[in-house]
Design a protein around this motif. Structure first.
Motif, PDB file in Angstrom:
ATOM      1  N   UNK A 224       0.824  -1.216   0.000  1.00  0.00           N
ATOM      2  CA  UNK A 224       0.000   0.000   0.000  1.00  0.00           C
ATOM      3  C   UNK A 224       0.857   1.265   0.000  1.00  0.00           C
ATOM      4  N   UNK A 225       2.120   1.121  -0.357  1.00  0.00           N
ATOM      5  CA  UNK A 225       3.029   2.269  -0.369  1.00  0.00           C
ATOM      6  C   UNK A 225       2.679   3.219  -1.502  1.00  0.00           C
ATOM      7  N   UNK A 226       2.825   4.523  -1.236  1.00  0.00           N
ATOM      8  CA  UNK A 226       2.692   5.510  -2.300  1.00  0.00           C
ATOM      9  C   UNK A 226       4.051   6.100  -2.684  1.00  0.00           C
ATOM     10  N   UNK A 227       5.120   5.511  -2.156  1.00  0.00           N
ATOM     11  CA  UNK A 227       6.482   5.946  -2.480  1.00  0.00           C
ATOM     12  C   UNK A 227       7.135   4.989  -3.468  1.00  0.00           C
ATOM     13  N   UNK A 228       6.896   3.687  -3.274  1.00  0.00           N
ATOM     14  CA  UNK A 228       7.403   2.645  -4.167  1.00  0.00           C
ATOM     15  C   UNK A 228       6.211   2.066  -4.934  1.00  0.00           C
ATOM     16  N   UNK A 229       6.395   1.811  -6.212  1.00  0.00           N
ATOM     17  CA  UNK A 229       5.318   1.281  -7.047  1.00  0.00           C
ATOM     18  C   UNK A 229       5.828   0.080  -7.841  1.00  0.00           C
ATOM     19  N   UNK A 230       4.935  -0.576  -8.562  1.00  0.00           N
ATOM     20  CA  UNK A 230       5.350  -1.689  -9.408  1.00  0.00           C
ATOM     21  C   UNK A 230       6.383  -1.228 -10.433  1.00  0.00           C
ATOM     22  N   UNK A 231       6.192  -0.016 -10.950  1.00  0.00           N
ATOM     23  CA  UNK A 231       7.123   0.493 -11.959  1.00  0.00           C
ATOM     24  C   UNK A 231       8.512   0.734 -11.376  1.00  0.00           C
ATOM     25  N   UNK A 232       8.584   1.338 -10.183  1.00  0.00           N
ATOM     26  CA  UNK A 232       9.907   1.614  -9.608  1.00  0.00           C
ATOM     27  C   UNK A 232      10.583   0.321  -9.155  1.00  0.00           C
ATOM     28  N   UNK A 233       9.785  -0.650  -8.702  1.00  0.00           N
ATOM     29  CA  UNK A 233      10.354  -1.950  -8.318  1.00  0.00           C
ATOM     30  C   UNK A 233      10.895  -2.662  -9.551  1.00  0.00           C
ATOM     31  N   UNK A 234      10.127  -2.650 -10.637  1.00  0.00           N
ATOM     32  CA  UNK A 234      10.566  -3.316 -11.863  1.00  0.00           C
ATOM     33  C   UNK A 234      11.871  -2.715 -12.385  1.00  0.00           C
ATOM     34  N   UNK A 235      11.966  -1.389 -12.320  1.00  0.00           N
ATOM     35  CA  UNK A 235      13.197  -0.734 -12.762  1.00  0.00           C
ATOM     36  C   UNK A 235      14.382  -1.166 -11.900  1.00  0.00           C
ATOM     37  N   UNK A 236      14.182  -1.200 -10.576  1.00  0.00           N
ATOM     38  CA  UNK A 236      15.261  -1.615  -9.683  1.00  0.00           C
ATOM     39  C   UNK A 236      15.685  -3.051  -9.974  1.00  0.00           C
ATOM     40  N   UNK A 237      14.720  -3.948 -10.175  1.00  0.00           N
ATOM     41  CA  UNK A 237      15.051  -5.353 -10.400  1.00  0.00           C
ATOM     42  C   UNK A 237      15.772  -5.551 -11.733  1.00  0.00           C
ATOM     43  N   UNK A 238      15.522  -4.684 -12.699  1.00  0.00           N
ATOM     44  CA  UNK A 238      16.285  -4.738 -13.949  1.00  0.00           C
ATOM     45  C   UNK A 238      17.733  -4.309 -13.720  1.00  0.00           C
ATOM     46  N   UNK A 239      17.912  -3.315 -12.885  1.00  0.00           N
ATOM     47  CA  UNK A 239      19.257  -2.825 -12.582  1.00  0.00           C
ATOM     48  C   UNK A 239      20.029  -3.804 -11.703  1.00  0.00           C
ATOM     49  N   UNK A 240      19.332  -4.478 -10.798  1.00  0.00           N
ATOM     50  CA  UNK A 240      19.964  -5.400  -9.842  1.00  0.00           C
ATOM     51  C   UNK A 240      19.244  -6.742  -9.886  1.00  0.00           C
ATOM     52  N   UNK A 241      19.405  -7.504 -10.972  1.00  0.00           N
ATOM     53  CA  UNK A 241      18.641  -8.749 -11.129  1.00  0.00           C
ATOM     54  C   UNK A 241      18.950  -9.822 -10.093  1.00  0.00           C
ATOM     55  N   UNK A 242      20.075  -9.668  -9.398  1.00  0.00           N
ATOM     56  CA  UNK A 242      20.414 -10.653  -8.361  1.00  0.00           C
ATOM     57  C   UNK A 242      19.683 -10.383  -7.050  1.00  0.00           C
ATOM     58  N   UNK A 243      19.035  -9.222  -6.942  1.00  0.00           N
ATOM     59  CA  UNK A 243      18.331  -8.878  -5.705  1.00  0.00           C
ATOM     60  C   UNK A 243      17.040  -9.688  -5.577  1.00  0.00           C
ATOM     61  N   UNK A 244      16.577  -9.832  -4.349  1.00  0.00           N
ATOM     62  CA  UNK A 244      15.268 -10.427  -4.073  1.00  0.00           C
ATOM     63  C   UNK A 244      14.288  -9.315  -3.744  1.00  0.00           C
ATOM     64  N   UNK A 245      13.029  -9.533  -4.104  1.00  0.00           N
ATOM     65  CA  UNK A 245      11.975  -8.576  -3.762  1.00  0.00           C
ATOM     66  C   UNK A 245      10.847  -9.305  -3.051  1.00  0.00           C
ATOM     67  N   UNK A 246      10.445  -8.770  -1.900  1.00  0.00           N
ATOM     68  CA  UNK A 246       9.303  -9.288  -1.155  1.00  0.00           C
ATOM     69  C   UNK A 246       8.364  -8.134  -0.872  1.00  0.00           C
ATOM     70  N   UNK A 247       7.108  -8.288  -1.248  1.00  0.00           N
ATOM     71  CA  UNK A 247       6.102  -7.268  -0.956  1.00  0.00           C
ATOM     72  C   UNK A 247       5.275  -7.703   0.246  1.00  0.00           C
ATOM     73  N   UNK A 248       5.124  -6.806   1.205  1.00  0.00           N
ATOM     74  CA  UNK A 248       4.253  -7.043   2.357  1.00  0.00           C
ATOM     75  C   UNK A 248       2.937  -6.336   2.049  1.00  0.00           C
ATOM     76  N   UNK A 249       1.901  -7.085   1.709  1.00  0.00           N
ATOM     77  CA  UNK A 249       0.716  -6.498   1.066  1.00  0.00           C
ATOM     78  C   UNK A 249      -0.043  -5.479   1.894  1.00  0.00           C
ATOM     79  N   UNK A 250      -0.008  -5.585   3.208  1.00  0.00           N
ATOM     80  CA  UNK A 250      -0.810  -4.683   4.042  1.00  0.00           C
ATOM     81  C   UNK A 250      -0.028  -3.468   4.540  1.00  0.00           C
ATOM     82  N   UNK A 251       1.232  -3.361   4.184  1.00  0.00           N
ATOM     83  CA  UNK A 251       2.072  -2.274   4.688  1.00  0.00           C
ATOM     84  C   UNK A 251       2.059  -1.079   3.750  1.00  0.00           C
ATOM     85  N   UNK A 252       2.178   0.109   4.331  1.00  0.00           N
ATOM     86  CA  UNK A 252       2.380   1.331   3.568  1.00  0.00           C
ATOM     87  C   UNK A 252       3.886   1.593   3.496  1.00  0.00           C
TER      88      UNK A 252
END
Length: 288
Positions: A224-252
């Motif tokens: 529920x964050x308004x600072x990070x979005x799917x688009x900004x996460x996707x860009x980061x994961x392209x830059x750092x493909x070795x990173x892991x991403x976990x979304x906590x669905x109820x958190x802002x």
């Protein structure tokens, strides 16, 4: 509490839980926060054998304010690297928002490398402008401070409607200081706001840093964050493909406060993944 002296002589308030623990986890809070933002997670990790280090960034909490209100990103990155190198071994850095960005820059640019791994808490090298604007608006909203703790609690509750409970007096006291006018003001130096409002100019540097960091990395984002979005996460994961991403669905954006149990579990899992002997030790403690 102890302190570390910054390069320019400012005293930075530092707190260590379980000093003899291993591995070391260093926590860097976000803008407008204090080391108290990590209290529950620090307690949980220290109980499982980690040495946990948290500190107040310059201009925040119990750390010194800059004379004349001059704040630059290089001061903050130097502070962070200095505290990391003061540890008995390179720490896992857990950085929320501003703290995560500072961690990304130091991981890319500091030599020798100050960390063994990096956790970014709801922040990416490029962020949603509207989300940051909302935070700045709230932080600018009370230049006259608050009459008492009850008024401060009411305004914080309005800003964080997803929280079920209001902050108690004990939780609020470290966040406020009594001014000469007798009113309660935020613990952070209001002159810091200029640095936040100018932060987008650092995005090219941050994007380059993300592409160059070769450390184990975890991005923990709030659904529920308004600072990070799917688009900004996707860009980061392209830059750092070795990173892991976990979304906590109820958190802002306030991930550690909104979903602390889930947040802490993900930090533990990440630390476990770095070192199998430590993983076995921590897993045993988790099951006990």
């Amino acid at each position: 509490m102890s302190s570390v002296t910054a390069a320019d002589g400012l005293a930075l308030a530092v707190e260590v839980a379980h000093p003899t623990g291993d591995p070391t986890v260093l926590f860097a809070h976000g803008f407008g926060q204090t080391r108290g933002a990590w209290t529950a997670t620090v307690s949980a990790l220290a109980a499982r054998g980690c040495r946990c280090v948290s500190f107040d960034q310059r201009g925040h909490g119990e750390s010194d304010r800059a004379p004349g209100g001059a704040y630059r990103i290089e001061q903050f990155t130097d502070d962070l690297a200095r505290i990391a190198r003061a540890q008995p071994q390179p720490p896992v850095l857990v950085g929320a928002s501003m703290g995560g960005l500072l961690g990304l820059v130091t991981a890319a640019e500091a030599s020798p490398l100050p960390y063994r791994a990096l956790v970014l808490v709801d922040i990416t090298p490029r962020w949603e402008t509207a989300g940051i604007a909302r935070i700045v608006t709230f932080m600018k909203a009370y230049p006259q401070g608050f009459a008492d703790l009850a008024e401060a609690a009411e305004q914080i509750a309005a800003y964080l409607p997803q929280r079920r409970e209001r902050k108690s007096a004990a939780q609020l006291e470290p966040l406020l200081r009594k001014g000469a006018d007798g009113r309660l003001h935020w613990h952070w130096d209001p002159r810091l706001l200029g640095m936040v409002e100018d932060s987008e100019r650092h995005q090219p540097r941050l994007l380059a840093a993300a592409a160059s960091v070769d450390l184990p990395m975890l991005l923990l984002s709030g659904g529920r964050s308004d600072v990070v979005s799917r688009a900004t996460v996707a860009e980061f994961m392209q830059l750092a493909p070795h990173a892991r991403h976990v979304e906590l669905p109820h958190a802002t954006h306030m991930v550690a406060g909104d979903a602390n149990d889930a947040f802490t579990r993900e930090i533990i899992r990440f630390v476990e993944s770095l070192d199998q002997p430590v993983a076995r030790k921590m897993a045993g403690n988790l099951s006990s």
